[in-house]
Design a protein around this motif. Structure first.
Motif, PDB file in Angstrom:
ATOM      1  N   VAL A 129     -39.680  36.002  66.968  1.00 11.23           N
ATOM      2  CA  VAL A 129     -38.463  36.749  67.326  1.00 11.23           C
ATOM      3  C   VAL A 129     -37.235  35.941  66.927  1.00 11.23           C
ATOM      4  O   VAL A 129     -36.273  36.477  66.354  1.00 11.23           O
ATOM      5  CB  VAL A 129     -38.447  37.063  68.836  1.00 11.23           C
ATOM      6  N   GLY A 130     -37.254  34.653  67.189  1.00 11.12           N
ATOM      7  CA  GLY A 130     -36.135  33.790  66.796  1.00 11.12           C
ATOM      8  C   GLY A 130     -35.939  33.773  65.293  1.00 11.12           C
ATOM      9  O   GLY A 130     -34.805  33.824  64.802  1.00 11.12           O
ATOM     10  N   GLY A 131     -37.050  33.691  64.561  1.00 14.67           N
ATOM     11  CA  GLY A 131     -36.960  33.693  63.102  1.00 14.67           C
ATOM     12  C   GLY A 131     -36.393  34.989  62.556  1.00 14.67           C
ATOM     13  O   GLY A 131     -35.609  34.987  61.592  1.00 14.67           O
ATOM     14  N   LEU A 132     -36.754  36.110  63.164  1.00 14.78           N
ATOM     15  CA  LEU A 132     -36.238  37.409  62.724  1.00 14.78           C
ATOM     16  C   LEU A 132     -34.749  37.553  63.025  1.00 14.78           C
ATOM     17  O   LEU A 132     -33.977  38.032  62.182  1.00 14.78           O
ATOM     18  CB  LEU A 132     -37.018  38.539  63.412  1.00 14.78           C
ATOM     19  N   VAL A 133     -34.336  37.128  64.216  1.00 15.24           N
ATOM     20  CA  VAL A 133     -32.913  37.204  64.576  1.00 15.24           C
ATOM     21  C   VAL A 133     -32.095  36.286  63.677  1.00 15.24           C
ATOM     22  O   VAL A 133     -30.968  36.624  63.271  1.00 15.24           O
ATOM     23  CB  VAL A 133     -32.718  36.834  66.062  1.00 15.24           C
ATOM     24  N   ILE A 171     -30.861  37.795  60.612  1.00 15.68           N
ATOM     25  CA  ILE A 171     -29.777  38.763  60.783  1.00 15.68           C
ATOM     26  C   ILE A 171     -28.467  38.057  61.103  1.00 15.68           C
ATOM     27  O   ILE A 171     -27.408  38.411  60.592  1.00 15.68           O
ATOM     28  CB  ILE A 171     -30.125  39.752  61.919  1.00 15.68           C
ATOM     29  N   ASN A 172     -28.560  37.039  61.951  1.00 12.15           N
ATOM     30  CA  ASN A 172     -27.375  36.295  62.379  1.00 12.15           C
ATOM     31  C   ASN A 172     -27.803  34.875  62.691  1.00 12.15           C
ATOM     32  O   ASN A 172     -28.698  34.655  63.514  1.00 12.15           O
ATOM     33  CB  ASN A 172     -26.766  36.963  63.623  1.00 12.15           C
ATOM     34  N   ASP A 173     -27.161  33.896  62.055  1.00 15.09           N
ATOM     35  CA  ASP A 173     -27.585  32.504  62.228  1.00 15.09           C
ATOM     36  C   ASP A 173     -26.904  31.827  63.419  1.00 15.09           C
ATOM     37  O   ASP A 173     -26.801  30.598  63.469  1.00 15.09           O
ATOM     38  CB  ASP A 173     -27.345  31.696  60.950  1.00 15.09           C
ATOM     39  N   SER A 174     -26.454  32.612  64.393  1.00 13.72           N
ATOM     40  CA  SER A 174     -25.852  32.069  65.603  1.00 13.72           C
ATOM     41  C   SER A 174     -26.913  31.389  66.466  1.00 13.72           C
ATOM     42  O   SER A 174     -27.885  32.025  66.891  1.00 13.72           O
ATOM     43  CB  SER A 174     -25.174  33.185  66.400  1.00 13.72           C
ATOM     44  N   SER A 175     -26.726  30.115  66.739  1.00 15.18           N
ATOM     45  CA  SER A 175     -27.701  29.381  67.550  1.00 15.18           C
ATOM     46  C   SER A 175     -27.845  29.963  68.949  1.00 15.18           C
ATOM     47  O   SER A 175     -28.975  30.180  69.420  1.00 15.18           O
ATOM     48  CB  SER A 175     -27.306  27.903  67.630  1.00 15.18           C
ATOM     49  N   PRO A 176     -26.739  30.238  69.674  1.00 17.27           N
ATOM     50  CA  PRO A 176     -26.892  30.826  71.016  1.00 17.27           C
ATOM     51  C   PRO A 176     -27.629  32.160  70.996  1.00 17.27           C
ATOM     52  O   PRO A 176     -28.447  32.433  71.877  1.00 17.27           O
ATOM     53  CB  PRO A 176     -25.442  30.991  71.497  1.00 17.27           C
ATOM     54  N   LEU A 177     -27.340  32.990  70.001  1.00 16.20           N
ATOM     55  CA  LEU A 177     -27.973  34.299  69.923  1.00 16.20           C
ATOM     56  C   LEU A 177     -29.468  34.173  69.677  1.00 16.20           C
ATOM     57  O   LEU A 177     -30.286  34.874  70.304  1.00 16.20           O
ATOM     58  CB  LEU A 177     -27.334  35.140  68.811  1.00 16.20           C
ATOM     59  N   VAL A 178     -29.855  33.286  68.776  1.00 17.36           N
ATOM     60  CA  VAL A 178     -31.274  33.093  68.472  1.00 17.36           C
ATOM     61  C   VAL A 178     -32.004  32.550  69.700  1.00 17.36           C
ATOM     62  O   VAL A 178     -33.100  33.023  70.055  1.00 17.36           O
ATOM     63  CB  VAL A 178     -31.457  32.149  67.266  1.00 17.36           C
ATOM     64  N   MET A 179     -31.410  31.569  70.371  1.00 22.37           N
ATOM     65  CA  MET A 179     -32.051  31.005  71.562  1.00 22.37           C
ATOM     66  C   MET A 179     -32.156  32.041  72.672  1.00 22.37           C
ATOM     67  O   MET A 179     -33.184  32.128  73.363  1.00 22.37           O
ATOM     68  CB  MET A 179     -31.273  29.774  72.045  1.00 22.37           C
ATOM     69  N   LEU A 180     -31.100  32.842  72.845  1.00 22.13           N
ATOM     70  CA  LEU A 180     -31.134  33.894  73.866  1.00 22.13           C
ATOM     71  C   LEU A 180     -32.235  34.902  73.573  1.00 22.13           C
ATOM     72  O   LEU A 180     -32.941  35.348  74.487  1.00 22.13           O
ATOM     73  CB  LEU A 180     -29.779  34.594  73.931  1.00 22.13           C
ATOM     74  N   LEU A 223     -48.061  38.371  64.740  1.00 18.36           N
ATOM     75  CA  LEU A 223     -48.583  38.523  63.376  1.00 18.36           C
ATOM     76  C   LEU A 223     -47.992  39.745  62.686  1.00 18.36           C
ATOM     77  O   LEU A 223     -47.685  39.719  61.488  1.00 18.36           O
ATOM     78  CB  LEU A 223     -50.105  38.628  63.407  1.00 18.36           C
ATOM     79  N   ALA A 224     -47.820  40.831  63.452  1.00 16.74           N
ATOM     80  CA  ALA A 224     -47.287  42.062  62.864  1.00 16.74           C
ATOM     81  C   ALA A 224     -45.810  41.929  62.504  1.00 16.74           C
ATOM     82  O   ALA A 224     -45.363  42.461  61.479  1.00 16.74           O
ATOM     83  CB  ALA A 224     -47.484  43.225  63.839  1.00 16.74           C
ATOM     84  N   LEU A 225     -45.042  41.229  63.343  1.00 24.91           N
ATOM     85  CA  LEU A 225     -43.595  41.127  63.127  1.00 24.91           C
ATOM     86  C   LEU A 225     -43.215  40.047  62.120  1.00 24.91           C
ATOM     87  O   LEU A 225     -42.167  40.152  61.467  1.00 24.91           O
ATOM     88  CB  LEU A 225     -42.890  40.831  64.459  1.00 24.91           C
ATOM     89  N   ALA A 243     -39.038  26.250  61.830  1.00 24.63           N
ATOM     90  CA  ALA A 243     -39.653  27.523  61.465  1.00 24.63           C
ATOM     91  C   ALA A 243     -40.155  28.259  62.690  1.00 24.63           C
ATOM     92  O   ALA A 243     -40.270  27.688  63.783  1.00 24.63           O
ATOM     93  CB  ALA A 243     -40.816  27.284  60.501  1.00 24.63           C
ATOM     94  N   GLY A 244     -40.443  29.537  62.474  1.00 23.74           N
ATOM     95  CA  GLY A 244     -41.127  30.337  63.472  1.00 23.74           C
ATOM     96  C   GLY A 244     -42.435  30.810  62.877  1.00 23.74           C
ATOM     97  O   GLY A 244     -42.498  31.106  61.685  1.00 23.74           O
ATOM     98  N   SER A 245     -43.478  30.875  63.699  1.00 26.00           N
ATOM     99  CA  SER A 245     -44.782  31.230  63.137  1.00 26.00           C
ATOM    100  C   SER A 245     -45.677  31.883  64.175  1.00 26.00           C
ATOM    101  O   SER A 245     -45.728  31.431  65.334  1.00 26.00           O
ATOM    102  CB  SER A 245     -45.489  29.989  62.577  1.00 26.00           C
ATOM    103  N   PRO A 246     -46.411  32.911  63.781  1.00 27.18           N
ATOM    104  CA  PRO A 246     -47.382  33.523  64.697  1.00 27.18           C
ATOM    105  C   PRO A 246     -48.599  32.632  64.917  1.00 27.18           C
ATOM    106  O   PRO A 246     -49.439  32.929  65.769  1.00 27.18           O
ATOM    107  CB  PRO A 246     -47.775  34.815  63.970  1.00 27.18           C
TER     108      PRO A 246
END
Length: 347
Positions: A99-103, A106-115, A156-158, A255-258
């Motif tokens: 989810v963090g990797g997908l966000v 879209i937007n490289d905002s650290s607070p947004l990704v962590m939230l 895995l799907a996302l 990175a983000g990984s399933p």
């Protein structure tokens, strides 16, 4: 003369009870400090086998490698205190990194990704708690096993290409991958999470409720403790801890990984039980989870330094879990003996 014999027998009985009580009390004290003592002896032994073990750079590696297990184990600890278990933490962590990797794309905002990562993991925890409590399931094993599979499938799907997605915001990279004065930043995250959990369990009424629910659910219900709310809250916090662990791991790997979080649920359960908490609930300390997590990290690091095959490392952790569970059984037996001796003294 008969009276003298009776008094002598009575005195001998009291002496036996006193000696038995002292022996049981000593054994209980040894079991309570046993994990920390074992960790100290383990470090001393390993430092003799491989001199590079105590080098500052290796100590830093151990702290960084142990951070994720320690953070997630704190949440697992709270669940186990209530006689529960959370098997979904590893898959939850993997889904949060995806989810963090997908966000991030879209937007490289650290607070947004962590939230986003924390929200996703807390949602999984809430589902676990709500379905277990309000669905009247016989044991949380069922729902957390189900969410383990669901989260892994969703991850895995996302995931783009169903595999690792490179790239994380700067703050997350700093939290998981950088250090301050030679100490990994992830270590400070562990301290912060542990301190927050310690305050909640020791300084808040909610913390006393957790111990009451785990120690004796029926008595807690009769006391008017909101058992359902307490149980749901522990699973939400367990999910949040998985989210914090996801932030640390994503920052460390960039990175983000399933594929992340495999067998993390076993590591966290092992850390809690090795540290001295009980599957029977109502007993344990945040420090137990940290000691257990550090012990796992130390053992794995030492086996790596000694070039022991990873398969044997898995065997070693499994053996340690068996020993820890047997120690818990022994502790329960000794506590029963102590109560019996105290009852006999009161007569």
């Amino acid at each position: 003369m008969t009276t003298d014999r009776q008094e002598t027998a009575h005195g001998s009985s009291d002496t036996d009870r006193s000696e038995g009580g002292s022996a049981v009390s000593l054994a209980l004290r040894l079991l309570s400090v046993g994990p920390l003592l074992i960790l100290i002896l383990l470090v001393a032994a390993i430092s003799q086998l491989t001199p590079s073990f105590l080098k500052p750079i290796n100590i830093g590696n151990i702290l960084a490698q142990t951070a994720v297990i320690a953070i997630v184990a704190i949440g697992q600890h709270l669940v186990i205190l209530t006689r529960g278990i959370d098997l979904s933490v590893g898959a939850n962590l993997a889904l949060a990194t995806v989810v963090g990797g997908l966000v991030f794309r879209i937007n490289d905002s650290s607070p947004l990704v962590m939230l986003a990562m924390l929200a996703a993991s807390a949602l999984v925890g809430a589902i676990n708690g709500v379905v277990f409590v309000y669905g009247r399931l016989p044991h949380p094993f069922i729902i957390t096993l189900a969410t383990l599979s669901i989260c892994k499938g969703l991850a895995l799907a996302l995931a783009i290409g169903h595999t690792t997605m490179r790239g994380m915001p700067a703050w997350i990279d700093a939290i998981g991958g950088a250090d301050t004065f030679g100490v990994p930043n992830s270590f400070f995250v562990v301290l912060a999470v542990a301190l927050a959990a310690l305050v909640m369990t020791k300084a808040m009424v909610w913390g006393r409720w957790i111990y009451a629910v785990g120690g004796n659910p029926q008595a807690a219900l009769e006391m008017g403790i909101p058992i359902k709310g307490v149980l749901v809250s522990t699973y939400v916090i367990s999910g949040l801890c998985a989210g914090v662990g996801a932030i640390v791991l994503a920052g460390r790997t960039g990175a983000g990984s399933p594929l992340y979080g495999n067998l993390l649920e076993l590591d966290t359960i092992a850390a809690v039980i090795i540290g001295g908490a009980s599957f029977l609930g109502g007993r344990g300390h945040i420090g137990h989870a940290l000691v257990g997590a550090l012990m796992i990290g130390v053992i794995r690091n030492a086996l790596n330094l000694l070039n022991v095959d990873v398969f044997y490392q898995m065997i070693a952790i499994g053996v340690i879990i068996v020993v820890a569970v047997e120690a818990d059984v022994l502790r329960n037996y000794l506590e029963g003996r102590a109560r019996a001796i105290q009852a006999a003294r009161a007569q």
